[in-house]
Design a protein around this motif. Structure first.
Motif, short mmCIF file in Angstrom:
data_model
loop_
_atom_site.label_atom_id
_atom_site.label_comp_id
_atom_site.label_asym_id
_atom_site.label_seq_id
_atom_site.Cartn_x
_atom_site.Cartn_y
_atom_site.Cartn_z
N ALA A 151 100.78 91.29 -19.96
CA ALA A 151 101.26 92.72 -19.63
C ALA A 151 100.33 93.43 -18.57
N GLU A 173 112.88 90.28 -24.76
CA GLU A 173 111.64 90.77 -24.13
C GLU A 173 110.59 90.49 -24.94
N ASN A 174 109.38 90.23 -24.33
CA ASN A 174 108.03 90.00 -25.03
C ASN A 174 107.18 91.07 -24.47
N ALA A 175 106.65 91.81 -25.26
CA ALA A 175 105.64 92.70 -24.70
C ALA A 175 106.11 93.44 -23.50
N GLY A 176 107.28 93.86 -23.45
CA GLY A 176 108.14 94.62 -22.58
C GLY A 176 108.19 93.71 -21.34
#
Lengths: 406, 334
Positions: free
Chosen positions: B267, B286-289
């Motif tokens: 990120a 999604e992961n960490a947006g």
């Protein structure tokens, strides 16, 4: 004087572990029950917690406060040990070997050689149950390609079946080697606190040294067991609050309990924090239910589900499920001690998941652990734990106790 | 092991592939055989005297040109689109050679395919490769690993046969199955476990998580790659999902803490897309947006009841607009 007795107790503990057959060797064959003299059905209630356990989902319990004068400890058995060791060593050695070869394949074989055929067949039958669950759940997982639908059933079944399968092997070895032991379950006092040190060797993180403090409060069927890990060399803290309620508790060590727990783990140096809410059911069963030769040992299991939320300093949070499955096999030790080896399927926290090889097979397992609690006096106990997963975690602490046993 | 990739010598003749982006499969005084792991290669060759050398590049970009000094040359022969042979006259001393398609540094949108997990379906992989080749304007395939089931010589031989059906190169990191028998076999044949390269202004980091973790030394390299690609489109691929969206199954990293730590790095590095394999299905989350896809549709034992089966992704990054224009799924068996 107490210190001397404690040292003797620890020495006896080591002797017991190494020379299982001799400790509490009051019966001439594996088939004869021993070690039930302390299973007082009218004894105080039991409780379960281990401050050093970073998850605290296990079903361990022990303590010195309630039964300071228990019978048939290793010290007591010491004089008999010398007399009987030579008499029993040959058949015991034979049955112990048989419990390994071919006993690791045919569970109960050690007992069969020792002449305890009833227990042998029971172990064999439970091996079949465990194996059957393993095959059924494993086949389902395999045939469905680990489908997203049904994991909540198949994976706990696979882990639990494996636990049953392995525990019957351990039980066969234990019973064949010892013929049963006098040490039994002992409850914990109403209030205890533990201070200790935690060591975490994880190549992925900078932290290594932790202070670990925890407490236990017992009131009737309710148990509250907060704990706090604080890194001494990094910005990392883990606080945990499990609350347990025992629905079944027969005071001989068997119990069934529900648990709700909340965990907050802050990784300040790494920019994220985890919040975990969990719900689980666990219990402990004295192995002596399967045969008198298994007296002094027990089986534990826990199944549950958690929501695991990761909050990042720089990004939106992620929330996913977390399966809680654990099984263990433990031994009651002289002077109300306990030692338990266990498998914990969860992969959060410090120990996380073990990679059994550099290659295939990685990414499924949780971690393995060994926990010891040994009272050294009416007021103090030592607590040691080691876990191996993606990191190696070791903790040691002194437990201070007060209040009546519950 | 990655540190040794791309370096070789024959008597006083030496070659070093910059960043190890090609494996030296064979080397004599007159011929060097490479397996490319990136669209563009930079070679450094050192020879005591002038030397005529044949550079044979497997897994090359179809339009690859060789540039030495200011001179550019097309392949002397090209038996297949991804098999480029260059005859080069080397002067004494050190020579710098680049092998890449002419447009590799021009920042404009392009498309590539992403796939993973062929494993036991290698005998049918030709169907997947044919489907990819039938897609127009796909520049290369990125694979998240588990190309083979157990890593035997026979499997790799079959893979090399099947991959010849691809008209574009196949760049891959390793999965847990490549590590099953002898991890060095991958190195000998294809080179790096973890690759990082830039193509048309887009950064690619496909890293080895074959044991459900990232080696700390790799994390340091990744940190540099993330820093370098911060202002660009950066696509991160690895075999194990950092988090399995089906958390109970937990087919992700063996430590959720490590996964979380890595996601913070991604990120902060402003990674635009994370691509995973290992799970033999298709997931979008999604992961960490960061947009994430699991695409393990190479043919290995499929996840049932998902309605997906064999598939691959077509990813369309646009470095000019600094965004991923689209990610489409192509099913092989439709």
């Amino acid at each position: 004087m107490k210190a001397k007795r404690s040292f003797s107790s620890l020495t006896a503990l080591v002797v017991l572990l190494i020379l299982g057959p001799s400790a509490g060797a009051q019966a001439p064959t594996a088939a004869k029950p021993r070690g039930t003299e302390n299973a007082d059905p009218h004894g105080p209630k039991t409780t379960a917690i281990d401050m050093a356990d970073p998850h605290g989902t296990e079903a361990t319990s022990t303590g010195p406060a309630a039964q300071p004068d228990r019978k048939a400890t290793a010290e007591d058995a010491g004089t008999e040990l010398e007399v009987q060791a030579s008499e029993e060593s040959t058949p015991r050695a034979l049955s112990t070997v048989a419990a390994v070869i071919p006993g690791l394949v045919i569970h109960g074989f050690g007992h069969y050689v020792a002449g305890d055929k009833d227990t042998a067949w029971r172990l064999f039958a439970w091996q079949g149950v465990g194996l059957g669950i393993m095959i059924a759940s494993g086949a389902t997982i395999g045939l469905t390609g680990a489908s997203r639908y049904g994991n909540e059933l198949t994976i706990p079944a696979l882990v639990t079946g494996t636990g049953i399968f392995l525990n019957t092997a351990y039980a066969d070895i234990y019973g064949s080697a010892t013929g049963g032991r006098a040490s039994t379950y002992a409850p914990r006092p109403t209030l205890s606190a533990t201070v200790g040190y935690g060591y975490v060797d994880d190549p992925q993180f900078d932290y290594t040294h932790f202070s670990v403090v925890s407490g236990l409060y017992v009131r009737d069927a309710l148990r509250v067991a907060p704990s706090l890990w604080t890194a001494l060399d990094a910005d990392n803290q883990r606080a945990r609050l499990p609350i347990r309620y025992r629905q079944i508790d027969n005071k001989a060590g068997d119990f069934l309990q529900g648990q709700v727990a909340a965990t907050y783990h802050r990784y300040g140096d790494d920019g994220f924090a985890c919040t975990i809410g969990e719900l689980s059911v666990g219990g402990r069963l004295n192995s002596s239910h399967l045969g008198a030769s298994l007296a002094g040992s027990y089986t534990t299991a826990t199944v549950g589900y958690a929501l695991h939320r990761t909050s990042y300093d720089v990004a939106p949070a992620d929330t996913i499920g977390l399966l809680l499955v654990r099984f263990g096999y433990g031994l009651y030790l002289p002077k109300n001690g306990e030692i338990e080896g266990y498998y914990q399927h969860r992969r959060d926290g410090f120990a996380a998941g073990l990679s059994p090889s550099p290659g295939n097979g990685s990414g499924f397992l949780g971690h393995f652990g060994l926990a010891l609690r040994q009272p050294v006096s009416d007021r103090f106990a030592i607590s040691l734990r080691s876990e191996i997963g993606s990191a190696w975690v070791a903790t040691g602490g002194i437990e201070i106790r007060t209040g009546s046993a519950q | 092991m990655d540190g040794d990739v791309g370096k070789a010598s024959f008597e006083t003749f030496e070659i070093e592939v910059v960043d190890g982006l090609a494996a030296v499969q064979n080397m004599t005084g007159e011929r060097i055989t490479l397996w490319a792991q990136a669209p563009s290669l930079q070679l450094s060759l050192a020879s005591e005297g002038p030397r005529d050398v044949t550079l044979e590049i497997f897994n090359c970009m179809p339009a690859a040109q060789l540039q030495i000094g200011t001179e550019s040359q097309s392949p002397t022969s090209q038996p297949r689109p991804t098999h480029c042979i260059f005859d080069v006259a080397l002067a004494a001393g050190e020579s710098q050679i680049a092998i890449a398609p002419p447009d590799w540094e021009i920042e404009e949108d392009f498309r590539f395919a992403d796939m993973g997990d062929i494993q036991t379906a290698m005998d049918r992989a030709d169907e997947v490769f044919a489907a990819i080749s039938s897609e127009p304007d796909i520049r290369f395939v990125m694979s998240t690993g588990d190309v083979v089931e157990s890593g035997t010589f026979e499997e790799y031989e079959l893979f090399l046969e099947q991959v010849e059906l691809l008209d574009i190169p196949f760049f891959s990191t390793v999965g847990n199955h490549e590590l099953s028998i002898d991890a060095a076999r991958w190195h000998d044949l294809f080179g790096l476990f973890s690759t990082h390269f830039r193509f048309k202004g887009v950064d690619f980091s496909y890293v080895d998580s074959g044991n459900a973790s990232l080696d700390p030394s790799l994390q340091r390299r990744l940190a540099q790659w993330l820093e370098d690609g911060k202002d660009r489109i950066h696509i991160f691929g690895t075999h194990y999902p950092l988090f399995d969206p089906v958390g109970v199954r937990n087919a992700g990293f063996r430590s959720r803490s490590e996964a979380s730590k890595l996601l913070v790095q991604l990120a902060r590095g402003q990674v635009d897309l994370t691509l995973y394999g290992h799970v033999h299905s298709l997931y979008e989350f999604e992961n960490a947006g960061i947009p994430a896809f699991i695409s393990g549709g190479g043919g290995a034992l499929p996840e049932r009841f998902d309605g997906i089966d064999r598939h691959f992704l077509i990813v369309h990054p646009d470095p000019v607009e600094n965004r991923i224009r689209s990610i489409e799924t192509r099913r092989v068996d439709d």
